[in-house]
Design an enzyme around this catalytic site. Structure first.
Site, PDB file in Angstrom:
ATOM      1  N   CYS A  43     -22.766  17.808  27.174  1.00  0.00           N
ATOM      2  CA  CYS A  43     -22.835  16.251  27.625  1.00  0.00           C
ATOM      3  C   CYS A  43     -22.199  15.439  26.587  1.00  0.00           C
ATOM      4  O   CYS A  43     -21.804  14.366  26.644  1.00  0.00           O
ATOM      5  CB  CYS A  43     -24.404  15.748  27.966  1.00  0.00           C
ATOM      6  N   SER A  62     -10.018  31.453  11.966  1.00  0.00           N
ATOM      7  CA  SER A  62      -9.640  29.927  11.378  1.00  0.00           C
ATOM      8  C   SER A  62     -10.074  29.818  10.043  1.00  0.00           C
ATOM      9  O   SER A  62     -11.252  30.272   9.766  1.00  0.00           O
ATOM     10  CB  SER A  62     -10.116  29.237  12.289  1.00  0.00           C
TER      11      SER A  62
END
Length: 393
Positions: free
Chosen positions: A326, A200
């Site tokens: 999280c 990428s």
């Protein structure tokens, strides 16, 4: 503006000025469609061809083996889905590892729902695939092995040459997600027996929205996007000429500077690691100490949450990322950290810092002093830390 120390280069990198400069004419001056036949469009086609050759040369590949995509996730999806479709008559078994990027893991889940069987290899405490377990996992119906070149979270470099040799010996296709490694490590597809490789642009100071999939000549995988005849009829759609030009320039830049650049990153990284491990108690380095990407440092700090650490670092102008998921809305810790054997409570307190060549030891001094201050503050508010200290006394 407050001081900014950007240490999240594994997430994305700054587009280099020379890359932007190379791209600009293809927005406004040479804006022709490369598939058109007139001379004006030929300027665009020449630019695409030149970038394709630059990328191929960097891997020891042929230009016709490089296929442009929108980025690493598309390349990973293409490699797995199209291989599964093309080789399903031979078998429906694929081998990968438990620490792959979600572009691989979620694609494998997709394939499992369509009748394919996936073996997810364990890794050791440093995140390295166990070659003996890979050998044992191979079956007569195994059609593909997909193992990342280097891990995006903990930086561990896999024994890719050995994995490729095993795949070749058994007549199995070998794909590697090299999104983090390409531009940071020398890669030769023949030496490593790689049949497909994903990369990428925005991970190596190139633009976002552009990547490529290397497909070895003779590999019979299907088209991924249907429509026009672009990318030798395997990936339809008008070429992203500015992006391709930018990717080519970024690859040229990365290859010419690799030795000097990564040596500097490695030295600064090791300085950071040594200071953190020496000066901050109850912490550990995740991943192999030496066999890791030059710019990667991943730590776990006990008695705190990675999200709180990230927020407080941001207030000091330091950009990092957490080993804990999280921050993306999940309460589950990183699948990579769980795979290397960390308990939940330690995996949740993780921090990934990924450097570039502009980061200095003075920057690292500021980061370490900031970490010490923040960690002391967070632990002072932790009942778990308080109980731990009482027991130590």
């Amino acid at each position: 503006m407050k001081k900014l120390i950007y240490l999240d280069n594994a997430a994305t990198t700054k587009t280099a000025p020379e890359v932007v400069e190379a791209m600009l004419p293809y927005f406004t001056e040479y804006y022709g469609n490369p598939s058109s036949v007139y001379e004006f469009a030929g300027k665009s086609k020449q630019a695409v061809d030149a970038a394709r050759k630059t990328i191929a040369d960097s891997l020891g590949a042929k230009p016709e083996e490089i296929y442009f995509t929108a980025g690493g996730s598309e390349s990973d999806n293409w490699a797995l889905k199209a291989t599964a479709e093309a080789y399903a008559s031979k078998g429906k078994h694929i081998i990968t590892s438990k620490i792959e990027h979600h572009a691989i893991l979620h694609t494998c889940e997709y394939l499992e729902k369509r009748g394919f069987e996936i073996t997810y290899l364990d890794v050791d405490e440093n995140g390295v695939v166990k070659l003996d377990e890979l050998e044992k996992a191979i079956r007569p119906d195994t059609i593909l092995i997909s193992v990342m070149f280097a891990n995006n979270e903990i930086g561990t470099i896999q024994p890719i040459e050995e994995i490729g040799a095993i795949a070749k010996e058994h007549g199995i296709l070998f794909h590697t997600d090299a999104v983090q490694a390409f531009g940071q490590l020398p890669i030769n597809v023949d030496v490593c027996h790689i049949d497909m490789l994903s990369a990428s642009g925005h991970k190596l100071n190139g633009p976002k929205g552009i990547g490529f999939l290397y497909i070895r000549k003779g590999v019979k995988i299907r088209s991924f996007v249907h429509g026009g005849a672009q990318e030798r009829k395997r990936r339809a759609g008008t070429e992203n000429v500015p992006g391709i030009v930018g990717l080519g320039k970024a690859v040229e830049r990365a290859m010419s500077s690799m030795e000097e650049r990564t040596a500097k990153e490695r030295e600064t990284r090791d300085y950071l690691i040594e200071r953190v491990l020496t000066e901050i108690p109850y912490c550990r380095l995740n991943g192999d100490r030496t066999r890791r990407l030059p710019n990667n440092a991943n730590f776990s700090f006990q008695f705190l949450e990675g999200e709180s650490l990230l927020i407080m670092l941001d207030m000091k102008g330091i950009c990092g990322s957490s080993g804990s998921a999280c921050t993306s809305g999940s309460l589950d810790p990183s699948h990579v950290l769980m795979a290397i054997g960390l308990p939940h409570e330690i995996a949740h307190g993780s921090l990934r810092l990924t450097l570039n060549e502009e980061i200095t030891k003075e920057d690292m001094d500021y980061v370490v002093e900031s970490l010490k201050e923040i960690i002391d503050k967070l632990r002072s508010m932790s009942p778990l830390y308080e109980d731990f200290i009482k027991k130590q006394k």
